[in-house]
Write a protein that holds these residues in place. Structure first.
Motif, PDB file in Angstrom:
ATOM      1  N   ARG A   1      -5.549   3.152  -7.744  1.00 59.52           N
ATOM      2  CA  ARG A   1      -4.457   3.675  -6.913  1.00 59.52           C
ATOM      3  C   ARG A   1      -3.731   2.580  -6.149  1.00 59.52           C
ATOM      4  O   ARG A   1      -2.614   2.791  -5.671  1.00 59.52           O
TER       5      ARG A   1
ATOM      6  N   GLU B   1      -0.856   1.194  -8.913  1.00 54.64           N
ATOM      7  CA  GLU B   1      -0.057   2.132  -9.701  1.00 54.64           C
ATOM      8  C   GLU B   1       1.433   1.940  -9.426  1.00 54.64           C
ATOM      9  O   GLU B   1       1.852   1.784  -8.275  1.00 54.64           O
TER      10      GLU B   1
ATOM     11  N   ASN C   1      -6.581   4.137   3.210  1.00 57.35           N
ATOM     12  CA  ASN C   1      -6.114   3.961   1.834  1.00 57.35           C
ATOM     13  C   ASN C   1      -6.007   2.500   1.422  1.00 57.35           C
ATOM     14  O   ASN C   1      -5.706   2.207   0.267  1.00 57.35           O
TER      15      ASN C   1
END
Length: 323
Positions: A244, A247, A208
């Motif tokens: 992402r 955010e 991620n």
């Protein structure tokens, strides 16, 4: 990466101590320098112990970056949005500084948690000021709105006369750091560290995290960059930031990590040097101890010499036998 670096902790400690001892009304006058040549000066008087004047000097910007009245674009708006009525910007700033603000500790939130959070934010004034242009673009990325600078390379200052670059797009933003070091040993260690840094990103536990690339030559994103900004003896590091990654509360951490990335690498380079020097000193000490153990004992040598045989004549031998 650490969200609050050591020098910002120093400013946080000053603010916290001042708040806890405000009734004593002690005069305060303190100067210090942060990494990447950022200077601070904080003052407080006995007459108004709840008021502090904080001045910040930023690194000299390279010619390709855009500054307005000595500050990065959007810095004034970022300060007002981050601190509200607690901070008042003084115009002009004090001599030798890019920014001077007046802090009113009496206007801090009464809630302990909110008060501490705001003090941490004040201690991170470097990120608020220098990361203002980066924050504006990444905030638009988070909302997936088309930035006015889409496809246009944006240079941002982060060290004296050095900049890193941001290429904003609708679905991503690419951040490129030309890595420069003055010392040849630092250059070798930094190059090795950055290559390992890229390899670590490929591990399963970091899926991620932003995509990370390293190259010895300028990447294609820097095709419009000025030639003087492309000299990098430790290569170029690129991060691909997606919505992402910025955010909500992730935005602050991402802006801080990108704004202080060179200092982060430099810190680990110096730690590596210190570790190697320590290992070398320990190795030398162990070799010296081995040599000391190999030396003959002087007392034992003298005793051996005193017990040496003496050559006797035939007369002496006969005399000893008769006696």
């Amino acid at each position: 990466m650490i969200l609050l670096q050591s020098q910002s902790r120093y400013l946080l400690q000053i603010l916290t101590n001042r708040l806890h001892n405000i009734e004593k009304g002690v005069e305060l006058d303190c100067h210090w320098v942060e990494f990447d040549d950022i200077r601070y000066h904080i003052q407080a008087s006995i007459k108004n112990p709840h008021l502090l004047h904080l001045s910040v000097s930023l690194p000299t910007p390279p010619p390709e970056t855009a500054f307005s009245n000595g500050l990065p674009l959007g810095a004034i708006e970022a300060i007002k949005a981050a601190y509200g009525t607690v901070v008042h910007i003084l115009d002009p700033p004090r001599d030798g500084f890019n920014l001077t603000v007046k802090l009113n500790l009496s206007k801090l939130p009464p809630n302990e948690e909110n008060r501490q959070a705001l003090l941490v934010k004040i201690a991170s004034v470097r990120e608020v000021v220098m990361g203002a242009p980066l924050r504006v673009i990444l905030k638009r990325l988070a909302s997936r709105s088309v930035p006015s600078s889409a496809g246009v390379l944006v240079p941002l200052v982060h060290r004296p006369n050095e900049s890193f670059f941001l290429l904003p797009q609708v679905e991503k933003a690419t951040v490129v750091f030309p890595m420069r070091f003055n010392d040849s040993v630092d250059t070798v260690l930094a190059t090795s560290f950055l290559q390992e840094f890229v390899e670590a990103r490929r591990s399963a536990g970091l899926n991620n995290a932003p995509a990370c690339l390293w190259s010895s030559s300028p990447p294609s994103e820097l095709k419009d960059a000025p030639q003087q900004a492309l000299s990098a003896n430790a290569g170029f590091v690129s991060f691909v930031i997606s919505p992402r990654h910025v955010e909500g509360k992730k935005l602050d951490k991402t802006v801080w990590n990108l704004s202080t990335f060179h200092a982060y690498v430099n810190y680990h380079v110096k730690c590596s040097e210190g570790f190697m020097h320590t290992r070398m000193r320990r190795r030398v000490e162990s070799l010296i101890q081995a040599l000391d153990r190999a030396k003959p004992d002087e007392n034992a040598s003298i005793a051996a010499q005193s017990k040496s045989f003496k050559r006797l004549s035939i007369e002496d031998t006969r005399g000893n036998s008769h006696s």
